[in-house]
Design a protein around this motif. Structure first.
Motif, PDB file in Angstrom:
ATOM      1  N   MET A 143     -12.034  -0.487   6.694  1.00 39.29           N
ATOM      2  CA  MET A 143     -10.708  -0.839   5.645  1.00 39.29           C
ATOM      3  C   MET A 143     -10.597  -1.971   6.476  1.00 39.29           C
ATOM      4  O   MET A 143     -10.144  -2.095   7.410  1.00 39.29           O
ATOM      5  CB  MET A 143      -9.421   0.317   5.996  1.00 39.29           C
ATOM      6  N   ARG A 160     -15.339  -2.324   2.656  1.00 43.36           N
ATOM      7  CA  ARG A 160     -15.693  -1.184   1.784  1.00 43.36           C
ATOM      8  C   ARG A 160     -13.857  -1.878   0.991  1.00 43.36           C
ATOM      9  O   ARG A 160     -14.443  -1.432   0.106  1.00 43.36           O
ATOM     10  CB  ARG A 160     -15.386  -0.354   3.035  1.00 43.36           C
ATOM     11  N   GLU A 161     -13.460  -1.872   1.708  1.00 48.40           N
ATOM     12  CA  GLU A 161     -11.724  -1.214   2.000  1.00 48.40           C
ATOM     13  C   GLU A 161     -10.867  -2.725   2.012  1.00 48.40           C
ATOM     14  O   GLU A 161     -10.500  -2.235   3.160  1.00 48.40           O
ATOM     15  CB  GLU A 161     -11.245   0.119   1.724  1.00 48.40           C
ATOM     16  N   VAL A 163      -7.133  -4.016   1.740  1.00 52.37           N
ATOM     17  CA  VAL A 163      -5.412  -3.331   1.867  1.00 52.37           C
ATOM     18  C   VAL A 163      -4.513  -4.273   2.075  1.00 52.37           C
ATOM     19  O   VAL A 163      -4.298  -4.481   3.636  1.00 52.37           O
ATOM     20  CB  VAL A 163      -5.313  -2.104   2.270  1.00 52.37           C
ATOM     21  N   GLY A 164      -3.251  -4.333   1.719  1.00 51.36           N
ATOM     22  CA  GLY A 164      -1.993  -5.176   2.563  1.00 51.36           C
ATOM     23  C   GLY A 164      -1.161  -5.177   1.684  1.00 51.36           C
ATOM     24  O   GLY A 164      -1.732  -4.537   0.477  1.00 51.36           O
ATOM     25  N   GLU A 196      -6.533  -2.768  -2.559  1.00 49.86           N
ATOM     26  CA  GLU A 196      -5.532  -2.515  -3.009  1.00 49.86           C
ATOM     27  C   GLU A 196      -3.677  -3.264  -2.298  1.00 49.86           C
ATOM     28  O   GLU A 196      -3.798  -3.709  -0.742  1.00 49.86           O
ATOM     29  CB  GLU A 196      -4.632  -1.082  -2.518  1.00 49.86           C
ATOM     30  N   ASP A 198       0.323  -4.825  -2.636  1.00 47.20           N
ATOM     31  CA  ASP A 198       1.349  -5.271  -3.295  1.00 47.20           C
ATOM     32  C   ASP A 198       0.784  -6.677  -4.012  1.00 47.20           C
ATOM     33  O   ASP A 198       0.968  -7.352  -5.347  1.00 47.20           O
ATOM     34  CB  ASP A 198       3.165  -5.998  -2.659  1.00 47.20           C
ATOM     35  N   VAL A 209     -12.554  -1.321  -7.920  1.00 44.65           N
ATOM     36  CA  VAL A 209     -11.141  -0.636  -8.199  1.00 44.65           C
ATOM     37  C   VAL A 209     -10.030  -1.196  -7.928  1.00 44.65           C
ATOM     38  O   VAL A 209     -10.062  -2.091  -6.352  1.00 44.65           O
ATOM     39  CB  VAL A 209     -10.636   0.761  -8.231  1.00 44.65           C
ATOM     40  N   ARG A 211      -5.581  -2.311  -6.991  1.00 44.31           N
ATOM     41  CA  ARG A 211      -4.816  -1.792  -7.479  1.00 44.31           C
ATOM     42  C   ARG A 211      -3.382  -2.331  -6.717  1.00 44.31           C
ATOM     43  O   ARG A 211      -4.131  -2.871  -5.802  1.00 44.31           O
ATOM     44  CB  ARG A 211      -4.592  -0.271  -7.018  1.00 44.31           C
ATOM     45  N   GLY A 212      -2.502  -2.676  -7.710  1.00 45.40           N
ATOM     46  CA  GLY A 212      -1.718  -3.523  -6.920  1.00 45.40           C
ATOM     47  C   GLY A 212       0.188  -3.534  -7.935  1.00 45.40           C
ATOM     48  O   GLY A 212      -0.601  -2.782  -9.211  1.00 45.40           O
ATOM     49  N   ARG A 213       0.817  -4.655  -7.707  1.00 44.22           N
ATOM     50  CA  ARG A 213       1.578  -4.324  -8.183  1.00 44.22           C
ATOM     51  C   ARG A 213       2.039  -6.067  -9.013  1.00 44.22           C
ATOM     52  O   ARG A 213       1.596  -5.481 -10.105  1.00 44.22           O
ATOM     53  CB  ARG A 213       2.979  -4.490  -6.956  1.00 44.22           C
ATOM     54  N   PHE A 225     -11.551  -1.889 -12.556  1.00 45.73           N
ATOM     55  CA  PHE A 225     -11.202  -0.672 -13.209  1.00 45.73           C
ATOM     56  C   PHE A 225      -9.378  -1.569 -12.537  1.00 45.73           C
ATOM     57  O   PHE A 225      -9.259  -1.436 -11.039  1.00 45.73           O
ATOM     58  CB  PHE A 225     -10.759   0.360 -12.876  1.00 45.73           C
ATOM     59  N   GLU A 227      -5.518  -1.563 -11.556  1.00 49.34           N
ATOM     60  CA  GLU A 227      -4.470  -0.355 -11.579  1.00 49.34           C
ATOM     61  C   GLU A 227      -3.480  -1.652 -11.618  1.00 49.34           C
ATOM     62  O   GLU A 227      -3.451  -1.831 -10.265  1.00 49.34           O
ATOM     63  CB  GLU A 227      -4.169   0.808 -10.997  1.00 49.34           C
ATOM     64  N   ILE A 246       1.064   1.989 -14.363  1.00 56.15           N
ATOM     65  CA  ILE A 246       1.727   2.871 -14.474  1.00 56.15           C
ATOM     66  C   ILE A 246       2.935   2.631 -14.435  1.00 56.15           C
ATOM     67  O   ILE A 246       3.875   1.653 -13.972  1.00 56.15           O
ATOM     68  CB  ILE A 246       0.402   3.500 -13.089  1.00 56.15           C
ATOM     69  N   GLY A 247       3.803   3.752 -13.971  1.00 55.90           N
ATOM     70  CA  GLY A 247       5.137   3.062 -13.801  1.00 55.90           C
ATOM     71  C   GLY A 247       5.665   3.467 -15.014  1.00 55.90           C
ATOM     72  O   GLY A 247       4.791   3.680 -16.133  1.00 55.90           O
TER      73      GLY A 247
ATOM     74  N   LYS B  10      -1.941   7.538  -5.365  1.00 53.93           N
ATOM     75  CA  LYS B  10      -1.038   6.907  -6.603  1.00 53.93           C
ATOM     76  C   LYS B  10      -0.084   8.344  -6.924  1.00 53.93           C
ATOM     77  O   LYS B  10       0.862   7.506  -7.320  1.00 53.93           O
ATOM     78  CB  LYS B  10      -2.698   7.114  -8.213  1.00 53.93           C
ATOM     79  N   GLU B  14       3.891   6.448  -6.440  1.00 55.65           N
ATOM     80  CA  GLU B  14       4.910   6.538  -7.670  1.00 55.65           C
ATOM     81  C   GLU B  14       5.850   7.705  -6.920  1.00 55.65           C
ATOM     82  O   GLU B  14       7.390   7.335  -7.236  1.00 55.65           O
ATOM     83  CB  GLU B  14       4.475   7.213  -8.708  1.00 55.65           C
ATOM     84  N   SER B  19       5.746   1.366  -1.332  1.00 50.93           N
ATOM     85  CA  SER B  19       4.588   0.089  -2.032  1.00 50.93           C
ATOM     86  C   SER B  19       3.132  -0.117  -1.328  1.00 50.93           C
ATOM     87  O   SER B  19       3.258   0.807  -0.367  1.00 50.93           O
ATOM     88  CB  SER B  19       4.877  -1.539  -2.456  1.00 50.93           C
ATOM     89  N   TYR B  20       2.819  -0.334  -2.110  1.00 47.46           N
ATOM     90  CA  TYR B  20       0.356  -0.618  -1.183  1.00 47.46           C
ATOM     91  C   TYR B  20       0.876  -1.183   0.303  1.00 47.46           C
ATOM     92  O   TYR B  20       0.615  -0.512   1.458  1.00 47.46           O
ATOM     93  CB  TYR B  20      -0.043  -0.904  -2.028  1.00 47.46           C
ATOM     94  N   GLY B  21       1.757  -2.465   0.313  1.00 47.66           N
ATOM     95  CA  GLY B  21       1.750  -2.990   1.535  1.00 47.66           C
ATOM     96  C   GLY B  21       2.991  -2.162   2.151  1.00 47.66           C
ATOM     97  O   GLY B  21       2.308  -2.589   3.518  1.00 47.66           O
ATOM     98  N   TYR B  24       0.782   0.596   3.885  1.00 52.77           N
ATOM     99  CA  TYR B  24      -0.588   0.075   4.857  1.00 52.77           C
ATOM    100  C   TYR B  24       0.177  -0.602   5.917  1.00 52.77           C
ATOM    101  O   TYR B  24      -0.232  -0.577   6.997  1.00 52.77           O
ATOM    102  CB  TYR B  24      -1.280  -1.135   4.057  1.00 52.77           C
ATOM    103  N   ARG B  28      -0.913   0.607   9.843  1.00 53.09           N
ATOM    104  CA  ARG B  28      -0.590  -0.172  10.916  1.00 53.09           C
ATOM    105  C   ARG B  28       0.465   0.291  12.147  1.00 53.09           C
ATOM    106  O   ARG B  28      -0.688  -0.100  13.086  1.00 53.09           O
ATOM    107  CB  ARG B  28      -0.940  -1.762  10.085  1.00 53.09           C
ATOM    108  N   THR B  44     -13.734   8.074 -10.534  1.00 54.54           N
ATOM    109  CA  THR B  44     -13.896   5.839  -9.358  1.00 54.54           C
ATOM    110  C   THR B  44     -14.530   6.140  -8.435  1.00 54.54           C
ATOM    111  O   THR B  44     -13.960   4.782  -7.644  1.00 54.54           O
ATOM    112  CB  THR B  44     -11.883   5.883  -9.672  1.00 54.54           C
TER     113      THR B  44
END
Lengths: 248, 212
Positions: A143, A160-161, A163-164, A196, A198, A209, A211-213, A225, A227, A246-247, B10, B14, B19-21, B24, B28, B44
């Motif tokens: 990650m 692999r992943e 994120v942040g 993934e 923001d 996949v 995902r984010g804002r 995909f 999201e 979503i949301g 997810k 919700e 948020s994701y930020g 993570y 960290r 998925t």
């Protein structure tokens, strides 16, 4: 020529010019001009290498700079690291600010505050930092977690992943850089299992996949995909199999 | 409470509104331990899940405390290891962290000491909490002291959990490093299961508060 550090006592300097070796220890300054092998763990305020250096053991350096090639066979920790050329750390790499033009290879986990790479970065485990800026290629076998990620692709990258907070991946433009295994005509690409963040902005990226804002999928992307929460933009040159908001 | 309950990433975002930020960033900074990120395959591909009860509680606490403390300070609060040096028992009583009663019981068992290490402080703190809530008798308190003294060190900064059961009036106290679920026969009365992590956090907060 053999120079040995005086562990626990006052810190001297190690200076190797030409070809030499040392048994490591604690130093104020380590300066290598030429070719040196240090057999043992080394702790120093500054580490300077012009040429070739190998530390057979772990290295702590308040600041390290290398013009040439440097190899640490165990963990490396410290403050700032500046490399022109090649640097390899066989296990964990935990430092503050990293600046590499050339190649960085880490066999274990990597953690840092701020990282700037021109060239290639390879990490064999998870990797985390506040800020990452790459012009070149990235390969992370785990990650990659960073507040801000800015990747400009020159050549194939793989993660692999990813994120942040803010993630930006752009294809390269113009002339190819001098470094890396570059294929003429290729703009570089990124392959990841999932991304993934923001704010996510992608180009030339293949991912299962995302995902984010706010998600922006640019040209050259193939995403399975998407999201998103607030906003989703898709370029006409991108393929997205499925997307969902979503949301509320 | 089913400790096996997992929540997907997810759902977690919700439910908590983070948020994701943020998630993570907290990872960290070690506010959320790596072990809580449980990977499972789904349609998925890989999905990440979390132990529901623990993560929701942790995020609530981070949200409540993050205005007063920096993320690094928060990380110290949640870390099971302690940077806090030792303190004298007198000091602890003066600062209202533990009561004189609990210290006296502790000293009765271990002898009086100049300074208490963090693990000793934790023992006294937990002892006092359980005595005050009436879940434990004085005699069982002595068992607690012995268990903590003999075995807590071996956990090496993993938090662990204290469990007290009684069968036919005979108390049995143990310290579990990890146990998702424990089943007993029907004569056993389970008095409490107490994860030490929460007490470690509370104690650290108290130590920090009174220092500032």
């Amino acid at each position: 020529m053999v120079t040995n550090g005086n562990a626990g006592g006052s810190r001297g300097d190690m200076k190797i010019t030409g070809s030499g070796s040392s048994n490591g220890g604690a130093f104020n300054q380590v300066k290598i001009m030429g070719d040196a092998v240090i057999h043992g763990n080394t702790d120093c305020e500054t580490f300077k290498c012009l040429g070739n250096a190998e530390v057979k053991g772990s290295l702590y350096a308040g600041s390290a700079s290398c013009n040439g090639a440097m190899k640490v066979t165990d963990a490396m920790k410290g403050g700032t690291v500046k490399v022109h050329g090649e640097m390899r750390v066989a296990s964990e790499f935990a430092v503050g600010v990293v600046n590499v033009s050339g190649e960085l290879g880490v066999g274990g986990r990597m953690s840092a505050e701020k990282v700037k790479i021109m060239g290639e970065m390879r990490v064999n485990a998870d990797c985390q930092m506040e800020e990452l800026q790459v012009k070149g290629t990235v390969e992370v076998n785990g990650m990659l977690n960073a507040e801000r990620v800015d990747i400009k692709l020159y050549g194939p990258s793989r993660l692999r992943e990813l994120v942040g907070g803010q993630i930006t991946v752009k294809k390269s433009m113009g002339l190819p850089p001098l470094l890396g295994k570059f294929m003429p005509g290729s703009e570089g690409s990124l392959t990841a299992e999932s991304i993934e963040g923001d704010i996510v902005v992608l180009e030339n990226t293949k991912a299962a996949v995302v995902r984010g804002r706010n998600v922006t999928i640019g040209p050259g992307c193939r995403i399975g995909f998407v999201e998103y929460k607030d906003e989703f933009k898709q370029d006409s040159g991108a393929s997205v199999s499925q997307s969902a908001k979503i949301g509320p | 409470m089913n400790e096996d309950d997992l929540i997907s990433k997810k759902e977690l975002l919700e439910l908590t509104g983070i948020s994701y930020g943020q998630l993570y960033r907290w990872k960290r900074k070690n506010l959320i331990p790596e072990e809580w990120f449980v990977r499972k395959s789904s349609f998925t591909g890989q999905e990440t899940f979390f132990p529901k009860h623990k993560i929701l509680q942790r995020i609530e606490r981070i949200k409540n405390m993050k205005d007063g403390l920096s993320l690094d300070e928060l990380a110290d609060v949640f870390s099971p290891s302690s940077p806090i040096e030792s303190l004298s028992a007198k000091h602890l009583i003066e600062r209202n962290i533990v009561t004189k009663f609990a210290v006296e019981l502790y000293e009765e068992e271990c002898g009086s000491r100049e300074a208490l290490s963090f693990n000793d402080m934790l023992t006294v703190y937990v002892l006092q909490k359980l005595l005050q809530s009436g879940e434990m008798t004085r005699e069982e308190g002595k068992m607690l002291i012995a268990v903590m003294r003999d075995h807590y060190g071996a956990l090496e900064n993993k938090a662990g959990e204290l469990v007290l059961i009684r069968k036919l009036g005979v108390p049995l106290l143990f310290l579990a490093e990890s146990a998702e679920r424990i089943y007993f026969d029907k004569d056993v009365k389970r008095v409490f299961r107490m994860p030490l992590a929460a007490s470690i956090e509370e104690l650290k907060l108290k130590l920090n508060e009174t220092e500032a």
